[in-house]
Design an enzyme around this catalytic site. Structure first.
Site, PDB file in Angstrom:
ATOM      1  N   ASP A  36     -22.262  73.941  22.147  1.00 53.15           N
ATOM      2  CA  ASP A  36     -23.186  74.382  23.200  1.00 53.15           C
ATOM      3  C   ASP A  36     -23.244  75.906  23.106  1.00 53.15           C
ATOM      4  O   ASP A  36     -22.373  76.524  22.486  1.00 53.15           O
ATOM      5  CB  ASP A  36     -22.680  73.951  24.587  1.00 53.15           C
ATOM      6  N   ASP A  53     -26.069  79.105  19.507  1.00 58.27           N
ATOM      7  CA  ASP A  53     -27.421  79.059  20.069  1.00 58.27           C
ATOM      8  C   ASP A  53     -28.294  78.267  19.103  1.00 58.27           C
ATOM      9  O   ASP A  53     -28.352  78.588  17.902  1.00 58.27           O
ATOM     10  CB  ASP A  53     -27.942  80.495  20.236  1.00 58.27           C
ATOM     11  N   TYR A 138     -42.196  71.783  28.727  1.00 57.23           N
ATOM     12  CA  TYR A 138     -41.005  71.014  28.363  1.00 57.23           C
ATOM     13  C   TYR A 138     -41.392  69.700  27.659  1.00 57.23           C
ATOM     14  O   TYR A 138     -40.877  69.389  26.581  1.00 57.23           O
ATOM     15  CB  TYR A 138     -40.204  70.748  29.639  1.00 57.23           C
ATOM     16  N   SER A 168     -31.244  60.210  33.927  1.00 56.14           N
ATOM     17  CA  SER A 168     -29.861  59.788  33.740  1.00 56.14           C
ATOM     18  C   SER A 168     -28.941  60.641  34.595  1.00 56.14           C
ATOM     19  O   SER A 168     -28.594  61.773  34.249  1.00 56.14           O
ATOM     20  CB  SER A 168     -29.473  59.854  32.259  1.00 56.14           C
TER      21      SER A 168
HETATM   22  P1  NAI Z   1     -28.471  70.036  30.842  1.00 56.76           P
HETATM   23  O1  NAI Z   1     -29.458  71.108  31.118  1.00 56.76           O
HETATM   24  O2  NAI Z   1     -27.430  69.758  31.870  1.00 56.76           O
HETATM   25  O3  NAI Z   1     -27.731  70.324  29.452  1.00 56.76           O
HETATM   26  C1  NAI Z   1     -28.378  70.941  28.363  1.00 56.76           C
HETATM   27  C2  NAI Z   1     -27.356  71.761  27.609  1.00 56.76           C
HETATM   28  O4  NAI Z   1     -28.034  72.416  26.536  1.00 56.76           O
HETATM   29  C3  NAI Z   1     -26.669  72.835  28.468  1.00 56.76           C
HETATM   30  O5  NAI Z   1     -25.271  72.723  28.403  1.00 56.76           O
HETATM   31  C4  NAI Z   1     -27.152  74.143  27.857  1.00 56.76           C
HETATM   32  O6  NAI Z   1     -26.174  75.184  27.869  1.00 56.76           O
HETATM   33  C5  NAI Z   1     -27.505  73.724  26.444  1.00 56.76           C
HETATM   34  N1  NAI Z   1     -28.486  74.647  25.872  1.00 56.76           N
HETATM   35  C6  NAI Z   1     -29.622  75.115  26.457  1.00 56.76           C
HETATM   36  N2  NAI Z   1     -30.223  76.012  25.653  1.00 56.76           N
HETATM   37  C7  NAI Z   1     -29.453  76.111  24.531  1.00 56.76           C
HETATM   38  C8  NAI Z   1     -29.537  76.878  23.364  1.00 56.76           C
HETATM   39  N3  NAI Z   1     -30.547  77.736  23.155  1.00 56.76           N
HETATM   40  N4  NAI Z   1     -28.578  76.730  22.436  1.00 56.76           N
HETATM   41  C9  NAI Z   1     -27.545  75.867  22.626  1.00 56.76           C
HETATM   42  N5  NAI Z   1     -27.405  75.101  23.734  1.00 56.76           N
HETATM   43  C10 NAI Z   1     -28.356  75.229  24.685  1.00 56.76           C
HETATM   44  O7  NAI Z   1     -29.313  68.712  30.533  1.00 56.76           O
HETATM   45  P2  NAI Z   1     -28.840  67.189  30.558  1.00 56.76           P
HETATM   46  O8  NAI Z   1     -29.307  66.567  31.814  1.00 56.76           O
HETATM   47  O9  NAI Z   1     -27.432  67.106  30.174  1.00 56.76           O
HETATM   48  O10 NAI Z   1     -29.763  66.593  29.392  1.00 56.76           O
HETATM   49  C11 NAI Z   1     -29.329  66.559  28.060  1.00 56.76           C
HETATM   50  C12 NAI Z   1     -30.542  66.353  27.169  1.00 56.76           C
HETATM   51  O11 NAI Z   1     -31.202  65.154  27.542  1.00 56.76           O
HETATM   52  C13 NAI Z   1     -31.574  67.471  27.270  1.00 56.76           C
HETATM   53  O12 NAI Z   1     -32.118  67.702  25.973  1.00 56.76           O
HETATM   54  C14 NAI Z   1     -32.638  66.897  28.163  1.00 56.76           C
HETATM   55  O13 NAI Z   1     -33.914  67.433  27.878  1.00 56.76           O
HETATM   56  C15 NAI Z   1     -32.560  65.418  27.836  1.00 56.76           C
HETATM   57  N6  NAI Z   1     -32.976  64.582  28.958  1.00 56.76           N
HETATM   58  C16 NAI Z   1     -32.167  64.436  30.041  1.00 56.76           C
HETATM   59  C17 NAI Z   1     -32.552  63.640  31.088  1.00 56.76           C
HETATM   60  C18 NAI Z   1     -31.670  63.372  32.266  1.00 56.76           C
HETATM   61  O14 NAI Z   1     -32.077  62.604  33.127  1.00 56.76           O
HETATM   62  N7  NAI Z   1     -30.482  63.955  32.362  1.00 56.76           N
HETATM   63  C19 NAI Z   1     -33.872  62.983  31.086  1.00 56.76           C
HETATM   64  C20 NAI Z   1     -34.654  63.220  29.887  1.00 56.76           C
HETATM   65  C21 NAI Z   1     -34.197  63.981  28.854  1.00 56.76           C
HETATM   66  C1  15L Z   2     -35.928  65.109  32.318  1.00 51.89           C
HETATM   67  O1  15L Z   2     -36.423  65.185  31.197  1.00 51.89           O
HETATM   68  C2  15L Z   2     -34.934  66.097  32.786  1.00 51.89           C
HETATM   69  O2  15L Z   2     -34.097  66.563  31.738  1.00 51.89           O
HETATM   70  C3  15L Z   2     -34.055  65.577  33.912  1.00 51.89           C
HETATM   71  O3  15L Z   2     -33.376  66.671  34.522  1.00 51.89           O
HETATM   72  C4  15L Z   2     -34.893  64.838  34.948  1.00 51.89           C
HETATM   73  O4  15L Z   2     -35.801  65.729  35.561  1.00 51.89           O
HETATM   74  C5  15L Z   2     -35.658  63.714  34.254  1.00 51.89           C
HETATM   75  O5  15L Z   2     -36.421  64.194  33.158  1.00 51.89           O
HETATM   76  C6  15L Z   2     -36.601  62.958  35.192  1.00 51.89           C
HETATM   77  O6  15L Z   2     -37.781  62.826  34.854  1.00 51.89           O
HETATM   78  O7  15L Z   2     -36.125  62.496  36.231  1.00 51.89           O
END
Ligand code: NAI
Ligand code: 15L
Length: 269
Positions: A36, A53, A138, A168
């Site tokens: 990360d 990054d 996004y 999730s």
């Molecule tokens: P989050 O925002 O909590 O975690 C994303 C991580 O990526 C963070 O730890 C951040 O430091 C890291 N990050 C951001 N920019 C970066 C960079 N330039 N270089 C390296 N690391 C970087 O998101 P979450 O909820 O854990 O989601 C994980 C993945 O799943 C994301 O790609 C998100 O788009 C995708 N996702 C999540 C959903 C959900 O409901 N949680 C729904 C749809 C997609």
């Molecule tokens: C996403 O893609 C986001 O990463 C998450 O934080 C939620 O907003 C999710 O979609 C959603 O649609 O509920």
């Protein structure tokens, strides 16, 4: 379970899903490279920690050295200004695939999003052939990742499962999430299936639990062998009792992307 993967890379490990999945990855791989841009804490026995990054090409190349498969969660996870999304989700995913090609990575699980199809109506039923209708910067960046991974499969044979994750979180908290919720256990099992299925080619899967009403049909993702076990149903009564209904003409109710369809416009930075 199949034999373990030798070395797995988990990006986005400091994020919400990364923290949940990180301890679960040791059941699937002998060695887990955990990455990360943010602080990662202490390494477990099978872990190697690398701060990187995603926008740093040389850093990504080193990150992928010796890696067999990748669970790619890293990046901006909500809508916002273009520059951070450009760096993490567009340049970052290019760096990931080009690095994977050079380093001989075989398979990538890409955390895509329902926001790739966010401007479809909530009354629509979508399968993997549905047109992309992203609902913001996004969603467009995730559409780019899906397209790039398709190209890298057709041209270079790198397999990808694009997981169009719904919502999730520990539990669904509003009416929309009764359809979009994905439990952590269902996500973990999807990742296991996607890592160990004999052949995945380029597969798009809607990553949601067994919810009603169902918006998404995974008929084209059958080769993953994934069936969600959880459902949002036990949370329905509490949501109906405590969460006010929005006006049915509100775009957040009309479209699958919910509130995302109303965000922006954003400044570039
Ligand atoms: P989050 O925002 O909590 O975690 C994303 C991580 O990526 C963070 O730890 C951040 O430091 C890291 N990050 C951001 N920019 C970066 C960079 N330039 N270089 C390296 N690391 C970087 O998101 P979450 O909820 O854990 O989601 C994980 C993945 O799943 C994301 O790609 C998100 O788009 C995708 N996702 C999540 C959903 C959900 O409901 N949680 C729904 C749809 C997609
Ligand atoms: C996403 O893609 C986001 O990463 C998450 O934080 C939620 O907003 C999710 O979609 C959603 O649609 O509920």
């Amino acid at each position: 379970m199949s034999n373990k993967i030798n070395r797995l890379l988990l990006t986005g490990a400091a994020g919400g899903l990364g923290k949940v999945l990180r301890p679960r990855m040791s059941a699937m791989a002998n060695s887990v490279r955990v990455s990360d841009v943010a602080e990662l804490g202490a390494a477990a026995a099978c872990e190697e920690l690398v701060r990187c990054d995603l926008g740093d090409y040389d850093g990504m190349l080193a990150l992928l050295d010796g890696v067999d498969s990748v669970v790619h969660l890293g990046g901006m996870s909500t809508d916002g200004p273009f520059e951070p999304i450009l760096n993490a989700n567009i340049r970052g995913v290019y760096n990931l695939y080009e690095g994977a090609r050079i380093q001989g990575v075989k398979r990538i699980l890409f955390a895509s999003s329902n926001h790739v199809v966010g401007f479809h109506k909530q009354s629509d039923r979508l399968d993997a052939t549905a047109a992309m209708r992203p609902d913001g910067n996004y969603g467009v960046s995730k559409a780019f990742g899906e397209s790039l991974s398709s190209f890298y499969f057709d041209r270079f044979g790198i397999e990808t499962v694009c997981m169009r994750i719904g919502s999730s979180f520990p539990k669904p908290i509003d009416h929309r999430m009764l359809s979009t919720w994905l439990s952590y256990d269902d996500l973990t099992e999807l990742i296991r299936c996607a890592l160990f299925a004999p052949s995945v080619g380029h597969t798009i899967v809607y990553a949601a639990s067994d919810n009603q009403p169902a918006w998404w049909d995974n008929r084209y993702a059958g080769r993953l062998g994934w069936t969600p076990k959880d459902t949002s149903e036990p949370f329905r009564a509490e949501i109906e009792a405590t969460v006010p209904r929005l006006d049915p003409t509100d775009p957040a109710v009309l479209y699958q992307g919910g509130q995302f369809v109303k965000l922006g416009p954003f400044p570039a930075n």
